[in-house]
Design an enzyme around this catalytic site. Sequence first.
Site, PDB file in Angstrom:
ATOM      1  N   GLN A 101       0.858  -1.196   0.000  1.00 49.62           N
ATOM      2  CA  GLN A 101       0.000   0.000   0.000  1.00 49.62           C
ATOM      3  C   GLN A 101       0.893   1.245   0.000  1.00 49.62           C
ATOM      4  OE1 GLN A 101      -3.427  -0.514   3.054  1.00 49.62           O
ATOM      5  NE2 GLN A 101      -1.749  -1.836   3.741  1.00 49.62           N
ATOM      6  N   ASP A 104       6.328   4.738  -1.334  1.00 49.38           N
ATOM      7  CA  ASP A 104       7.703   5.254  -1.208  1.00 49.38           C
ATOM      8  C   ASP A 104       8.739   4.489  -2.035  1.00 49.38           C
ATOM      9  OD1 ASP A 104       7.734   3.796   2.143  1.00 49.38           O
ATOM     10  OD2 ASP A 104       8.226   2.849   0.226  1.00 49.38           O
ATOM     11  N   HIS A 119      -1.549   1.465  -4.214  1.00 47.89           N
ATOM     12  CA  HIS A 119      -1.894   2.870  -4.040  1.00 47.89           C
ATOM     13  C   HIS A 119      -0.983   3.796  -4.836  1.00 47.89           C
ATOM     14  CE1 HIS A 119      -3.954   1.748   0.034  1.00 47.89           C
ATOM     15  NE2 HIS A 119      -4.643   1.372  -1.019  1.00 47.89           N
ATOM     16  N   CYS A 127      -1.008  14.258 -15.345  1.00 54.37           N
ATOM     17  CA  CYS A 127      -1.934  15.383 -15.431  1.00 54.37           C
ATOM     18  C   CYS A 127      -3.267  15.045 -14.757  1.00 54.37           C
ATOM     19  CB  CYS A 127      -2.203  15.725 -16.904  1.00 54.37           C
ATOM     20  SG  CYS A 127      -3.498  16.966 -17.086  1.00 54.37           S
ATOM     21  N   CYS A 148       0.254  20.924 -17.026  1.00 56.40           N
ATOM     22  CA  CYS A 148       0.333  19.929 -18.108  1.00 56.40           C
ATOM     23  C   CYS A 148       0.634  20.619 -19.439  1.00 56.40           C
ATOM     24  CB  CYS A 148      -1.000  19.187 -18.212  1.00 56.40           C
ATOM     25  SG  CYS A 148      -1.101  18.102 -19.636  1.00 56.40           S
ATOM     26  N   GLY A 188       2.997  -4.444   8.969  1.00 55.15           N
ATOM     27  CA  GLY A 188       3.023  -2.993   9.140  1.00 55.15           C
ATOM     28  C   GLY A 188       1.825  -2.274   8.568  1.00 55.15           C
ATOM     29  N   ASN A 214       3.398  -6.838  13.447  1.00 61.36           N
ATOM     30  CA  ASN A 214       2.989  -5.491  13.860  1.00 61.36           C
ATOM     31  C   ASN A 214       3.211  -5.388  15.367  1.00 61.36           C
ATOM     32  OD1 ASN A 214       1.566  -3.102  14.462  1.00 61.36           O
ATOM     33  ND2 ASN A 214       0.213  -3.426  12.700  1.00 61.36           N
ATOM     34  N   PRO A 215       3.932  -4.356  15.847  1.00 57.70           N
ATOM     35  CA  PRO A 215       4.151  -4.252  17.298  1.00 57.70           C
ATOM     36  C   PRO A 215       2.840  -4.016  18.055  1.00 57.70           C
ATOM     37  CG  PRO A 215       5.315  -2.481  16.111  1.00 57.70           C
ATOM     38  CD  PRO A 215       4.589  -3.292  15.109  1.00 57.70           C
TER      39      PRO A 215
END
Length: 251
Positions: A101, A104, A119, A127, A148, A188, A214-215
């Site tokens: 998801q 980065d 995502h 544009c 654009c 995560g 996951n913590p």
Amino acid sequence: MEKIPKILLESLSNAESVVVLTGAGVSAESGIKTFRDPDGLWAKFNPMELASVNGFMSNPQRVWEWYQFRREVVNNAQPNPGHYAIAEMEKLFPQFTLITQNVDRLHQRAGSKNVLELHGNIIENHCFKCKEPYKKEIDLNSKELPICPLCGAYIRPSVVWFGEMLPEYELSKAYEVSDSCDVFFSVGTSAEVYPAANLPYQAKRNGAFVVEVNPNRTSFSHIADVCLTEPSGVILPILITEYKEYIKGKK
Ligand code: BV8
Ligand code: ZN
């Protein structure tokens, strides 16, 4: 000292297909804020104002600057041991799919090849109106909202905003592999954003062995077969080490 439950090592050693779904938590140890942690992005910014079409239409400048700020953070971030462990997993199983998801691209920088970006990504732009990909280099120091060259509308980051459809191929492939895998990892993610959050449930319904990394507990934790409640950058490298020892011992 064993940190990984035997039943997980055993399930992995018999697995044909392994799927990993990641969310913002896998990049937390790279210094990129998550969305819903107490110090997360949504604690300071309103997602509907900044990660939505309406938000962009009502204040394109503010949204553009927010993404410029996040691009800066991503550019200065490095993949962490959790990203590298997931890239290593790709080589350990007959079939492996990484669904993320995250926008980065740290998974790709860590060496993951087969990545389904549900995502979109924060690196590319297109544009807002005619969707033409915008290929010019973005100056991260400039607040100037690019226009654009084809139709004169604003340029936007190539992420999927709230209220927008997810990319068709990536989503259908994600469902396909989640429906047929032997082991599914949810790493995560708070499992709160749909349709991505459907995937761990799909995997469970298909009879996969499901692991949450996951913590913190999430709304999915009680469904998982195993919960590794440690940061992904800590526990995933341990998983790789213990798994390699386990299969050596089995030969
Ligand atoms: C859609 C990209 C069809 C941009 C993101 C009302 C109106 C409109 C839509 C809806 C609505 N109600 C519901 C919806 C659907 C909506 C939705 O699900 N909303 C939620 C909030 C209820 N979904 C959508 O709109 C999707 N599109 O449905 O289209 C449609 C069309 C029209 C109308 C209706 C439906 C689009 C969703 C995509 C939105 N884009 N991001 C950007 O990044 O700027 S969402 C954003 O949240 C990120 O992509 C992120 O990945 C995603 C999920 O968050 P997480 O990754 O899980 O991150 P989070 O902070 O929540 O959790 C981090 C976790 O990590 C925590 O659990 C923490 O404990 C853990 N952690 C922390 N440190 C570590 C760790 N884990 C391991 N190790 C650590 N070290
Ligand atoms: Zn255009």
